[in-house]
Design a protein around this motif. Structure first.
Motif, PDB file in Angstrom:
ATOM      1  N   ILE A  77       0.836  -1.204   0.000  1.00 53.67           N
ATOM      2  CA  ILE A  77       0.000   0.000   0.000  1.00 53.67           C
ATOM      3  C   ILE A  77       0.868   1.251   0.000  1.00 53.67           C
ATOM      4  N   TYR A  78       0.530   2.163  -0.881  1.00 57.72           N
ATOM      5  CA  TYR A  78       1.173   3.469  -0.860  1.00 57.72           C
ATOM      6  C   TYR A  78       0.098   4.546  -0.754  1.00 57.72           C
ATOM      7  N   THR A  90       7.407   8.410  -8.154  1.00 57.38           N
ATOM      8  CA  THR A  90       8.636   7.624  -7.974  1.00 57.38           C
ATOM      9  C   THR A  90       8.345   6.366  -7.166  1.00 57.38           C
ATOM     10  N   GLU A  91       7.589   6.517  -6.097  1.00 60.49           N
ATOM     11  CA  GLU A  91       7.304   5.374  -5.242  1.00 60.49           C
ATOM     12  C   GLU A  91       6.356   4.384  -5.925  1.00 60.49           C
ATOM     13  N   LEU A  92       5.418   4.874  -6.703  1.00 63.17           N
ATOM     14  CA  LEU A  92       4.508   3.965  -7.433  1.00 63.17           C
ATOM     15  C   LEU A  92       5.276   3.237  -8.534  1.00 63.17           C
ATOM     16  N   GLN A  93       6.231   3.923  -9.121  1.00 67.07           N
ATOM     17  CA  GLN A  93       7.094   3.269 -10.109  1.00 67.07           C
ATOM     18  C   GLN A  93       7.895   2.156  -9.434  1.00 67.07           C
ATOM     19  N   LYS A  94       8.296   2.411  -8.196  1.00 67.13           N
ATOM     20  CA  LYS A  94       9.047   1.404  -7.440  1.00 67.13           C
ATOM     21  C   LYS A  94       8.177   0.172  -7.188  1.00 67.13           C
ATOM     22  N   ILE A  95       6.921   0.400  -6.824  1.00 66.04           N
ATOM     23  CA  ILE A  95       6.006  -0.727  -6.615  1.00 66.04           C
ATOM     24  C   ILE A  95       5.841  -1.522  -7.914  1.00 66.04           C
ATOM     25  N   THR A  96       5.757  -0.818  -9.020  1.00 65.68           N
ATOM     26  CA  THR A  96       5.664  -1.480 -10.325  1.00 65.68           C
ATOM     27  C   THR A  96       6.889  -2.359 -10.561  1.00 65.68           C
ATOM     28  N   GLN A  97       8.063  -1.833 -10.261  1.00 66.22           N
ATOM     29  CA  GLN A  97       9.308  -2.608 -10.406  1.00 66.22           C
ATOM     30  C   GLN A  97       9.294  -3.833  -9.508  1.00 66.22           C
ATOM     31  N   VAL A  98       8.852  -3.636  -8.274  1.00 66.95           N
ATOM     32  CA  VAL A  98       8.791  -4.754  -7.324  1.00 66.95           C
ATOM     33  C   VAL A  98       7.888  -5.858  -7.871  1.00 66.95           C
ATOM     34  N   MET A  99       6.718  -5.479  -8.369  1.00 64.72           N
ATOM     35  CA  MET A  99       5.776  -6.467  -8.903  1.00 64.72           C
ATOM     36  C   MET A  99       6.384  -7.210 -10.090  1.00 64.72           C
ATOM     37  N   LEU A 132      -1.078   4.447 -15.398  1.00 63.43           N
ATOM     38  CA  LEU A 132       0.272   4.822 -15.819  1.00 63.43           C
ATOM     39  C   LEU A 132       1.323   3.912 -15.204  1.00 63.43           C
ATOM     40  N   PHE A 133       0.930   3.107 -14.218  1.00 65.48           N
ATOM     41  CA  PHE A 133       1.919   2.326 -13.478  1.00 65.48           C
ATOM     42  C   PHE A 133       1.760   0.833 -13.745  1.00 65.48           C
ATOM     43  N   HIS A 134       1.101   0.105 -12.867  1.00 66.33           N
ATOM     44  CA  HIS A 134       1.006  -1.349 -13.032  1.00 66.33           C
ATOM     45  C   HIS A 134      -0.433  -1.738 -13.319  1.00 66.33           C
ATOM     46  N   GLU A 135      -0.619  -2.754 -14.165  1.00 67.02           N
ATOM     47  CA  GLU A 135      -1.984  -3.100 -14.586  1.00 67.02           C
ATOM     48  C   GLU A 135      -2.824  -3.629 -13.425  1.00 67.02           C
ATOM     49  N   ARG A 136      -2.165  -4.110 -12.358  1.00 64.73           N
ATOM     50  CA  ARG A 136      -2.945  -4.612 -11.215  1.00 64.73           C
ATOM     51  C   ARG A 136      -3.018  -3.608 -10.068  1.00 64.73           C
ATOM     52  N   SER A 191      10.941   2.704   3.243  1.00 64.62           N
ATOM     53  CA  SER A 191      11.117   4.141   3.074  1.00 64.62           C
ATOM     54  C   SER A 191      11.568   4.436   1.648  1.00 64.62           C
ATOM     55  N   MET A 192      11.717   5.706   1.351  1.00 60.69           N
ATOM     56  CA  MET A 192      12.148   6.111   0.018  1.00 60.69           C
ATOM     57  C   MET A 192      13.570   5.620  -0.273  1.00 60.69           C
ATOM     58  N   ASP A 193      14.332   5.330   0.781  1.00 58.73           N
ATOM     59  CA  ASP A 193      15.708   4.850   0.582  1.00 58.73           C
ATOM     60  C   ASP A 193      15.763   3.369   0.231  1.00 58.73           C
ATOM     61  N   ASP A 194      14.690   2.648   0.448  1.00 56.70           N
ATOM     62  CA  ASP A 194      14.668   1.216   0.136  1.00 56.70           C
ATOM     63  C   ASP A 194      14.343   1.028  -1.349  1.00 56.70           C
ATOM     64  N   ASP A 195      15.290   0.443  -2.094  1.00 63.36           N
ATOM     65  CA  ASP A 195      15.019   0.293  -3.525  1.00 63.36           C
ATOM     66  C   ASP A 195      14.229  -0.990  -3.802  1.00 63.36           C
ATOM     67  N   ALA A 196      13.872  -1.184  -5.053  1.00 68.15           N
ATOM     68  CA  ALA A 196      13.011  -2.318  -5.423  1.00 68.15           C
ATOM     69  C   ALA A 196      13.665  -3.652  -5.052  1.00 68.15           C
ATOM     70  N   ASP A 197      14.967  -3.776  -5.272  1.00 72.53           N
ATOM     71  CA  ASP A 197      15.657  -5.035  -4.951  1.00 72.53           C
ATOM     72  C   ASP A 197      15.565  -5.350  -3.457  1.00 72.53           C
ATOM     73  N   TYR A 198      15.739  -4.318  -2.653  1.00 72.62           N
ATOM     74  CA  TYR A 198      15.658  -4.510  -1.205  1.00 72.62           C
ATOM     75  C   TYR A 198      14.252  -4.984  -0.811  1.00 72.62           C
TER      76      TYR A 198
END
Ligand code: NI
Length: 207
Positions: A77-78, A90-99, A132-136, A191-198
């Motif tokens: 959830i964001y 930026t954070e929604l893009q990160k969620i997209t990357q994570v998915m 604009l981000f992830h289809e789900r 947090s914003m410092d945690d990247d998708a890989d983390y």
């Protein structure tokens, strides 16, 4: 340009930056505790955590939903708003990357974007934005009272900021991605410092 104009411009820029950024981080005190990250990253739901729970909102198709609409799923959830110029996308893009990185492992996760600005973020606005981000990714809005309740339950800091220099209001807000278990209990906060890989690595601790 004379000094007065320069001063005014500088003030405008500073105010805009404050409007964008000042809220970020403040919320951490509301979602964290003095023991900090070691507790946030516990592998079990945060003991005694009062963060999270069910909700009653409206999805981006205009349909009233509560947590049972996503029964049995983990949730990422964001909380943010569609007018946010930088941090939220930026954070929604990160969620997209994570998915994407999770692939099929992510099938049990429902990504959610809950607006902190229901006044402008109608269901239709949310629908266009999440596309604009992830289809789900599902966008959730609702009445101010419905949204206020969720913000309180998730300890989200959000504050409307009106400024003479800006033509419209903006929102100060905390910026964290919440990983909830299927019982809507908090597992992790990113947090914003945690990247998708983390985040992917952390999620894999749970399933
Ligand atoms: Ni934002």
């Amino acid at each position: 340009m004379n000094d007065d104009v320069k001063k005014r411009l500088t003030r405008s820029v500073v105010l805009a930056l404050i409007a964008l950024c000042v809220g970020v981080g403040i919320g951490f005190y509301q979602v964290s505790n003095p023991a900090g990250r070691s507790v946030v990253k516990m592998s079990a739901p945060m003991a005694g955590s009062l963060i999270g729970g069910g909700f009653s909102l409206v999805n981006h198709d205009g349909v009233p939903v509560d947590e049972t609409a996503f029964a049995g799923r983990y949730k990422l959830i964001y909380f943010g708003f569609t007018y946010c110029p930088a941090i939220c996308p930026t954070e929604l893009q990160k969620i997209t990357q994570v998915m994407k990185k999770l692939g099929a492992d992510g099938d049990v996760i429902q990504p959610l974007f809950i607006t902190i600005d229901p006044e402008r973020d109608t269901a239709a606005v949310m629908k266009g934005y999440v596309g604009l981000f992830h289809e789900r990714l599902v966008g959730l809005t609702g009445s101010q009272a419905q949204v206020d309740k969720v913000l309180k339950d998730y300890r989200v800091y959000a504050n409307k900021v009106q400024s003479e220099e800006l033509s419209d209001y903006t929102m100060d807000h905390s910026s964290y991605i919440y990983l909830m278990n299927p019982e809507d209990q908090l597992l992790s906060i990113y947090s914003m410092d945690d990247d998708a890989d983390y985040i992917v690595k952390d999620i894999h601790k749970y399933f």
